[in-house]
Design a protein around this motif. Structure first.
Motif, PDB file in Angstrom:
ATOM      1  N   HIS A 173      41.254  42.050  40.606  1.00 40.30           N
ATOM      2  CA  HIS A 173      39.887  41.587  40.834  1.00 40.30           C
ATOM      3  C   HIS A 173      39.636  41.269  42.309  1.00 40.30           C
ATOM      4  O   HIS A 173      38.489  41.246  42.753  1.00 40.30           O
ATOM      5  CB  HIS A 173      39.606  40.353  39.974  1.00 40.30           C
ATOM      6  CG  HIS A 173      38.184  39.911  39.977  1.00 40.30           C
ATOM      7  ND1 HIS A 173      37.131  40.746  39.671  1.00 40.30           N
ATOM      8  CD2 HIS A 173      37.616  38.706  40.287  1.00 40.30           C
ATOM      9  CE1 HIS A 173      35.993  40.090  39.765  1.00 40.30           C
ATOM     10  NE2 HIS A 173      36.259  38.855  40.149  1.00 40.30           N
ATOM     11  N   THR A 181      36.301  42.437  44.270  1.00 39.49           N
ATOM     12  CA  THR A 181      35.486  41.476  44.998  1.00 39.49           C
ATOM     13  C   THR A 181      35.326  41.874  46.464  1.00 39.49           C
ATOM     14  O   THR A 181      34.230  41.784  47.031  1.00 39.49           O
ATOM     15  CB  THR A 181      36.109  40.076  44.908  1.00 39.49           C
ATOM     16  OG1 THR A 181      36.291  39.733  43.526  1.00 39.49           O
ATOM     17  CG2 THR A 181      35.228  39.039  45.559  1.00 39.49           C
ATOM     18  N   SER A 195      33.011  44.948  46.715  1.00 39.03           N
ATOM     19  CA  SER A 195      31.628  44.547  46.456  1.00 39.03           C
ATOM     20  C   SER A 195      31.046  43.813  47.666  1.00 39.03           C
ATOM     21  O   SER A 195      29.884  44.036  48.046  1.00 39.03           O
ATOM     22  CB  SER A 195      31.557  43.658  45.216  1.00 39.03           C
ATOM     23  OG  SER A 195      32.022  44.341  44.068  1.00 39.03           O
ATOM     24  N   ALA A 206      37.499  36.142  49.701  1.00 37.61           N
ATOM     25  CA  ALA A 206      37.585  36.777  48.385  1.00 37.61           C
ATOM     26  C   ALA A 206      38.905  36.496  47.672  1.00 37.61           C
ATOM     27  O   ALA A 206      38.905  36.136  46.485  1.00 37.61           O
ATOM     28  CB  ALA A 206      37.344  38.277  48.516  1.00 37.61           C
ATOM     29  N   ARG A 241      38.850  32.948  46.313  1.00 37.70           N
ATOM     30  CA  ARG A 241      37.899  32.763  45.218  1.00 37.70           C
ATOM     31  C   ARG A 241      38.454  33.320  43.915  1.00 37.70           C
ATOM     32  O   ARG A 241      38.248  32.732  42.847  1.00 37.70           O
ATOM     33  CB  ARG A 241      36.567  33.448  45.556  1.00 37.70           C
ATOM     34  CG  ARG A 241      35.786  32.779  46.653  1.00 37.70           C
ATOM     35  CD  ARG A 241      34.303  33.085  46.524  1.00 37.70           C
ATOM     36  NE  ARG A 241      34.058  34.508  46.354  1.00 37.70           N
ATOM     37  CZ  ARG A 241      33.809  35.344  47.350  1.00 37.70           C
ATOM     38  NH1 ARG A 241      33.798  34.906  48.599  1.00 37.70           N
ATOM     39  NH2 ARG A 241      33.576  36.622  47.115  1.00 37.70           N
ATOM     40  N   VAL A 242      39.156  34.440  43.993  1.00 40.12           N
ATOM     41  CA  VAL A 242      39.735  35.027  42.781  1.00 40.12           C
ATOM     42  C   VAL A 242      40.858  34.143  42.248  1.00 40.12           C
ATOM     43  O   VAL A 242      40.987  33.945  41.033  1.00 40.12           O
ATOM     44  CB  VAL A 242      40.236  36.454  43.075  1.00 40.12           C
ATOM     45  CG1 VAL A 242      41.025  37.003  41.884  1.00 40.12           C
ATOM     46  CG2 VAL A 242      39.063  37.376  43.384  1.00 40.12           C
TER      47      VAL A 242
END
Length: 208
Positions: free
Chosen positions: A58, A62, A65, A115, A118-119
């Motif tokens: 992920h 992320t 994106s 990122a 955050r994951v």
């Protein structure tokens, strides 16, 4: 020519060296990949709860994106700077029209850098009567969803997630506008969560 049955001496006149019985230093064991640190915040994390992390893939979703969003907003806000730099607009406006795309670029770069953290802050945990979802880096948040309040469980897959074999599990409750989601879940785990959470919700509703 050797006489008698005495022991054979080595080339320097001594006896042949026998293998040592003392073991040498053992080779260091491969520690393998380091486990992520546990999610612990005494203000929001229940004592003794073990969180299930989302897939490490992920992070790639992320980051990609965030990069796509950064390029889009930089281009959308940067066309006046292009017109001013090429002389179509007055060049005196160039310092002013450069501010919006520069802000978008800086915000996008910060989002890309944060990122992975955050994951790592994402997690979920199944308990006897409810599901807990954890998210947030600067502002951490834990959402408790009782199984009996779930209306339905939705699993969605974006084109970018499909490339990495991931999905997003969305939990919709009876409260208006109340829902939670778990992004970055592998396809097999997403199917298991959908079936398990749906079955638990139906069982609790039937017992009312």
């Amino acid at each position: 020519m050797r006489e008698g049955n005495g022991p054979v001496r080595g080339p320097a006149g001594g006896f042949p060296a026998e293998p040592s019985s003392v073991p040498g230093p053992a080779a260091p064991a491969d520690p393998g990949p380091a486990a992520p640190p546990p999610l612990r915040n005494r203000a929001i994390d229940p004592e003794g709860l073990v969180w299930t992390r989302v897939s490490p893939k992920h992070v790639s979703v992320t980051v990609l994106s965030a990069l796509a969003g950064t390029l889009f907003w930089t281009a959308a806000l940067g066309w006046p700077a292009v017109l001013a730099a090429t002389g179509i607009w007055p060049r005196a406006l160039l310092p002013w029209v450069l501010v919006p795309p520069a802000v978008a670029l800086a915000a996008g770069g910060l989002s890309v850098l944060l990122a992975p953290r955050r994951v790592r802050a994402l997690g979920y945990a199944e308990r006897g009567e409810d599901l807990l979802v954890r998210r947030g880096l600067l502002y951490q948040r834990v959402t408790v969803i009782p199984y009996g309040r779930m209306q339905y469980v939705d699993v969605s897959v974006s084109p970018l997630q499909r490339a990495f074999g991931l999905a997003t599990v969305k939990l919709h409750t009876a409260a208006v506008g109340a829902h939670a989601e778990i992004p970055g879940v592998a396809h097999a785990e997403a199917s298991r969560l959908r079936e398990r959470l749906t079955a638990r919700g139906e069982a609790l509703l039937a017992g009312l």
